[in-house]
Scaffold this motif. Structure first.
Motif, mmCIF file in Angstrom:
data_model
loop_
_atom_site.group_PDB
_atom_site.id
_atom_site.type_symbol
_atom_site.label_atom_id
_atom_site.label_comp_id
_atom_site.label_asym_id
_atom_site.label_seq_id
_atom_site.Cartn_x
_atom_site.Cartn_y
_atom_site.Cartn_z
ATOM 1 N N LYS A 2 0.844 -1.188 0.000
ATOM 2 C CA LYS A 2 0.000 0.000 0.000
ATOM 3 C C LYS A 2 0.882 1.242 0.000
ATOM 4 N N LEU A 3 0.533 2.213 -0.827
ATOM 5 C CA LEU A 3 1.276 3.471 -0.876
ATOM 6 C C LEU A 3 0.686 4.467 0.123
ATOM 7 N N HIS A 4 1.541 5.213 0.763
ATOM 8 C CA HIS A 4 1.094 6.276 1.669
ATOM 9 C C HIS A 4 0.826 7.505 0.798
ATOM 10 N N ALA A 5 -0.434 7.884 0.695
ATOM 11 C CA ALA A 5 -0.852 8.922 -0.250
ATOM 12 C C ALA A 5 -0.182 10.270 0.016
ATOM 13 N N LEU A 6 -0.122 10.705 1.252
ATOM 14 C CA LEU A 6 0.464 12.007 1.549
ATOM 15 C C LEU A 6 1.971 12.012 1.293
ATOM 16 N N ALA A 7 2.638 10.902 1.613
ATOM 17 C CA ALA A 7 4.082 10.828 1.376
ATOM 18 C C ALA A 7 4.386 10.922 -0.119
ATOM 19 N N LEU A 8 3.636 10.212 -0.935
ATOM 20 C CA LEU A 8 3.850 10.292 -2.381
ATOM 21 C C LEU A 8 3.503 11.687 -2.888
ATOM 22 N N GLY A 9 2.424 12.256 -2.379
ATOM 23 C CA GLY A 9 2.029 13.598 -2.794
ATOM 24 C C GLY A 9 3.093 14.632 -2.467
ATOM 25 N N THR A 11 6.282 14.069 -1.977
ATOM 26 C CA THR A 11 7.461 13.772 -2.785
ATOM 27 C C THR A 11 7.326 14.365 -4.176
ATOM 28 N N LEU A 12 6.197 14.103 -4.824
ATOM 29 C CA LEU A 12 5.996 14.634 -6.174
ATOM 30 C C LEU A 12 5.884 16.154 -6.171
ATOM 31 N N GLY A 13 5.247 16.701 -5.143
ATOM 32 C CA GLY A 13 5.126 18.156 -5.044
ATOM 33 C C GLY A 13 6.475 18.833 -4.898
ATOM 34 N N ILE A 14 7.322 18.287 -4.053
ATOM 35 C CA ILE A 14 8.659 18.860 -3.861
ATOM 36 C C ILE A 14 9.474 18.758 -5.141
ATOM 37 N N LEU A 15 9.393 17.611 -5.809
ATOM 38 C CA LEU A 15 10.158 17.439 -7.048
ATOM 39 C C LEU A 15 9.662 18.373 -8.153
ATOM 40 N N TRP A 16 8.355 18.446 -8.348
ATOM 41 C CA TRP A 16 7.805 19.278 -9.415
ATOM 42 C C TRP A 16 7.995 20.767 -9.113
ATOM 43 N N GLY A 17 7.689 21.181 -7.900
ATOM 44 C CA GLY A 17 7.906 22.575 -7.516
ATOM 45 C C GLY A 17 9.378 22.949 -7.573
ATOM 46 N N GLY A 18 10.247 22.028 -7.145
ATOM 47 C CA GLY A 18 11.682 22.263 -7.206
ATOM 48 C C GLY A 18 12.199 22.387 -8.627
ATOM 49 N N LEU A 65 4.253 22.892 -6.469
ATOM 50 C CA LEU A 65 4.178 22.132 -5.225
ATOM 51 C C LEU A 65 2.756 21.643 -4.980
ATOM 52 N N ALA A 66 1.788 22.546 -5.087
ATOM 53 C CA ALA A 66 0.384 22.174 -4.857
ATOM 54 C C ALA A 66 -0.094 21.160 -5.889
ATOM 55 N N ASP A 67 0.257 21.386 -7.141
ATOM 56 C CA ASP A 67 -0.140 20.488 -8.219
ATOM 57 C C ASP A 67 0.443 19.093 -8.006
ATOM 58 N N GLY A 68 1.714 19.031 -7.622
ATOM 59 C CA GLY A 68 2.361 17.743 -7.380
ATOM 60 C C GLY A 68 1.766 17.002 -6.197
ATOM 61 N N VAL A 69 1.446 17.720 -5.129
ATOM 62 C CA VAL A 69 0.838 17.085 -3.955
ATOM 63 C C VAL A 69 -0.521 16.493 -4.323
ATOM 64 N N ILE A 70 -1.341 17.279 -4.989
ATOM 65 C CA ILE A 70 -2.672 16.796 -5.378
ATOM 66 C C ILE A 70 -2.560 15.611 -6.324
ATOM 67 N N GLY A 71 -1.702 15.732 -7.329
ATOM 68 C CA GLY A 71 -1.522 14.635 -8.281
ATOM 69 C C GLY A 71 -0.987 13.381 -7.619
#
Length: 91
Positions: A2-9, A11-18, A65-71
């Motif tokens: 099972k994936l932890h939804a907030l952790a993945l969100g 992670t992707l938010g930091i990477l995309w925003g960065g 950041l927001a877009d990556g977290v939501i996605g």
């Protein structure tokens, strides 16, 4: 698994925003750098403009950041739903 939804969100938010932040700052230092990427980002996020200054770079980074977290949360949730369906696991 099972994936932890907030952790993945996050992670992707930091990477995309960065990515937007680093490319935007590099563009301010070296005009023309990453222009095609930044123009695509500008077509999606209102108020963001390539070469528009530090303020617009920060705005684009916050959007990213927001877009990556939501996605990321949506991807993790969908993965967990489909994983349970196809494996029959009730984790």
């Amino acid at each position: 698994m099972k994936l932890h939804a907030l952790a993945l969100g996050l992670t992707l938010g930091i990477l995309w925003g960065g990515a937007i932040l680093l490319t935007g700052l590099a563009n301010l230092i070296w005009p023309g750098y990453g222009m095609a990427f930044l123009e695509v980002v500008a077509s999606i996020y209102p108020g963001f403009a390539p070469g528009g200054g530090v303020g617009t770079v920060l705005l684009g980074s916050v959007y990213g950041l927001a877009d990556g977290v939501i996605g990321g949360v949506i991807v993790a949730w969908l993965y967990n739903v489909l994983s349970r369906k196809f494996t029959g696991a009730g984790e």
